[in-house]
Motif scaffolding. Sequence first.
Motif, short mmCIF file in Angstrom:
data_model
loop_
_atom_site.label_atom_id
_atom_site.label_comp_id
_atom_site.label_asym_id
_atom_site.label_seq_id
_atom_site.Cartn_x
_atom_site.Cartn_y
_atom_site.Cartn_z
N ARG A 289 -2.29 14.36 3.27
CA ARG A 289 -1.51 13.75 2.25
C ARG A 289 -2.64 13.54 1.00
N ALA A 290 -3.73 13.16 1.21
CA ALA A 290 -4.55 12.90 0.03
C ALA A 290 -5.03 14.41 -0.65
N ALA B 230 0.73 -1.19 -0.16
CA ALA B 230 0.09 0.05 -0.03
C ALA B 230 0.64 1.22 -0.02
N VAL B 231 1.97 1.27 0.70
CA VAL B 231 2.94 2.42 0.76
C VAL B 231 3.42 2.77 -0.85
N PRO C 19 -3.60 6.22 -12.18
CA PRO C 19 -4.13 6.51 -10.87
C PRO C 19 -4.05 8.14 -10.60
N HIS C 20 -2.69 9.00 -10.90
CA HIS C 20 -2.31 10.20 -10.42
C HIS C 20 -3.07 11.01 -11.18
N LEU D 126 -6.83 8.74 -2.28
CA LEU D 126 -6.89 7.41 -1.87
C LEU D 126 -6.21 7.58 -0.46
N ALA E 167 -0.97 3.63 5.27
CA ALA E 167 0.09 3.56 4.38
C ALA E 167 1.28 4.81 4.30
N ARG F 166 2.29 5.81 -5.95
CA ARG F 166 1.77 5.87 -7.08
C ARG F 166 0.50 6.81 -7.23
N SER F 167 -0.48 6.74 -6.42
CA SER F 167 -1.48 7.57 -6.42
C SER F 167 -1.41 9.02 -6.24
N LEU F 168 -0.21 9.21 -5.74
CA LEU F 168 0.06 10.68 -5.53
C LEU F 168 0.87 11.48 -6.56
N GLY F 169 1.19 10.28 -7.48
CA GLY F 169 1.75 10.87 -8.86
C GLY F 169 3.19 10.57 -9.13
N ARG G 48 -10.94 0.48 -5.96
CA ARG G 48 -9.78 0.26 -6.55
C ARG G 48 -10.11 0.77 -8.05
N PHE H 244 -5.65 4.78 2.52
CA PHE H 244 -5.37 3.28 2.80
C PHE H 244 -5.63 2.74 4.08
N LEU I 6 -3.47 17.36 -2.72
CA LEU I 6 -3.50 17.58 -4.19
C LEU I 6 -4.94 17.88 -4.57
N PHE J 95 4.32 15.16 -0.59
CA PHE J 95 4.83 13.99 -1.56
C PHE J 95 4.12 14.33 -2.65
N GLY J 96 2.75 14.32 -2.93
CA GLY J 96 1.95 14.55 -4.13
C GLY J 96 2.15 15.87 -4.73
N ARG K 53 5.43 15.73 -6.69
CA ARG K 53 5.66 14.75 -7.68
C ARG K 53 4.76 15.26 -9.02
N HIS K 54 3.89 16.46 -8.59
CA HIS K 54 2.97 17.07 -9.70
C HIS K 54 3.94 18.28 -10.08
N PHE L 130 -6.29 1.16 -9.53
CA PHE L 130 -5.54 -0.04 -9.21
C PHE L 130 -5.86 -1.44 -9.89
#
Lengths: 283, 376
Positions: free
Chosen positions: B158-159, A180-181, B84-85, B91, B97, A186-189, B59, B93, B162, B110-111, B114-115, B64
């Motif tokens: 964290r979710a 899940a980590v 996904p992103h 999401l 996670a 991945r889901s955060l990009g 999912r 978890f 974004l 983090f998100g 990455r963007h 996913f």
Amino acid sequence: MTGISPRAAPYALSVPALALLGAFIVVPLCLIFFISFQERSATGLWQNVWTIENYRRALTDVFYVKILGASVRIAAITTVFCILVSYPIAYHLARSTGAVRGACLFLVLCPLLVSTVIRSFGWVVILGDGGAVNALLDVAGIGRRKLLYSETAVIVGLTHFLVPFMALPLMVAIERIPRAVEEAARSLGARSLEVFRLVVLPLSFPGLVAGSVLVFTLAVSAVVTPLFLGGRKVQMIGTQIYDNVTVAFNWPFAGALTTMAIGVTVVAILVARHTASEGRTIR
Amino acid sequence: MAGPAPRAEAAASPILQIEDLTAFYGRARAVGPLSLTVNEGEFVSLLGPSGCGKTTTLRCVAGFVRPSGGDIRVRGRSIVDEPPHRRKVGLVFQNYALFPHLNVRDNIAFGPRRHRYPKSEIAARVEGIIARTGLSGLAERLPAQLSGGQQQRVALGRALALDPDVLLLDEPLSNLDRKLRQQLRGELRRIHREFRKTLIYVTHDQEEALSLSDRIVVMMGGDIIQIGTPREIYERPASAVVSEFVGECLSYHGRVIDPVAGQDRVVIESQDGSRWQVPLDSGALAPGDTVRLMIRAESVEPAASEGDEASNVFRATIRDKYFTGERIRLVCEAPGGSQIPVGVAPNSADAAREIGSDLLCRVEPAAIRCFPETAS
């Protein structure tokens, strides 16, 4: 019969192992250390005259300094290659289950099931002048190359042999990272490479350090692989010690080289421990 | 394709539309075909036992699991082919996670990082989230140094960093102890109010779904079996299966005898011969129909006297007895052999009854649900 108290039991139970280690590792090592400070004898293994000549020679004679350098270089490059080869394998092993995992694990461990001599001969056949690789190069129109008896050949052979020592600690470390980590990343990009660089690599770092220590120490002290695949051209500490013991009968000098090889290993472990604790604090 | 006629949903704007979604694991159908529309700002729970397809549905929306058919749209834009992103879907978890090697700030950043948002915007966003989730002062801590509640806030933050259109939560509370769970439910409601996000929450815990959601989607065997508000689901379950899942029930198979004149009630005789009166609104029933009766454990109470036939009184045997704090529960074996816990006040006379003795019980007719038996 008087029982052993539960607190003393662990110590009591480790007595046989400790006795074995003491008798066959600690005592011989002490002897080697002692001999390395003795003079060479024309008739016996050594003569009882104290000297530091063996160390002076090993550390000042360019020939031996180069060998020491080559050993460290070969071991370091082998470690890097083992890391590169092992990460995908370890990741796959850690994330697979059941029969697939069993089969893959067996394949990874296979190199360890064959004697070093036979394994090295295998590479002689593959890398030799008339070997498989050269035949392919010939067909491809690139032309035959001299592959055997070079540092490259030694590194190839050592990497093949030592991958399991890297892959297994890495596998254990990656297994501890919840899937899940990675999915969260991945889901955060995060792209695949970023998932590796930002999540898998830092979280499997302890396994990487453990594997590197194992691979480096085993590679730096290798004897048979450089002997078969490096020929006379590639000399490593291991082959020098071997020559001095069996051919030159210079046990005191072999002792000095051995002590230095152990020194290199100890330095490698200290560096690894330092890196590991740095890795813990930097994040 | 003959699609359904456009529904009158213009008032509340739909943010997520799932249409005829199907998902297979190998040959086994895990979900669908399933259709669901979620409106902006709604808190929707997918409720069902494990293996009912709720997590697979989630999912699929998160990206996913690849659906084998159907469409998923966020604000009208189909996302089934997006990674996904790029779905604008966040999401959270199970077990959160969190990245264990990153501190709270880096987890939340983090998100946005990455963007490739501009540095100043990342900082502003992250500090904003930290403040709004109540994590100020904890920004330098590692996840392992946080309490369960704080970890949940980091996971949500964290979710949310974004700014997703829809936030998906996959059984976030399922591995926690009871007390913490209740506390975290409150936090979830607070965060839902604070950020006004659309939330889809997967759970197998009916109490959780009832206390959190605006709407509950009950799932079973890969299909939706009822959609409704928590009160609708609890008070007017659409089928015996929903009723059984949402609470502890006594269940009887029976036959309609006769409507009672003038009282809007139907008399039903169960297989063991006992008679029950149920409200007429339980559906169109004709004499002779076979039905299933569901009686919620909470609606059973000790009766003072035998009463008349209209009062649904029955004699049960006490098989077990335990203390739960505000009530003493008498586990009663009702006619037909099934058992339910009946709650009584600890200082009442009934609480003093011995195991093995009898107890007169009664049920309000309005508390009995009656479902036509499907021919099988």
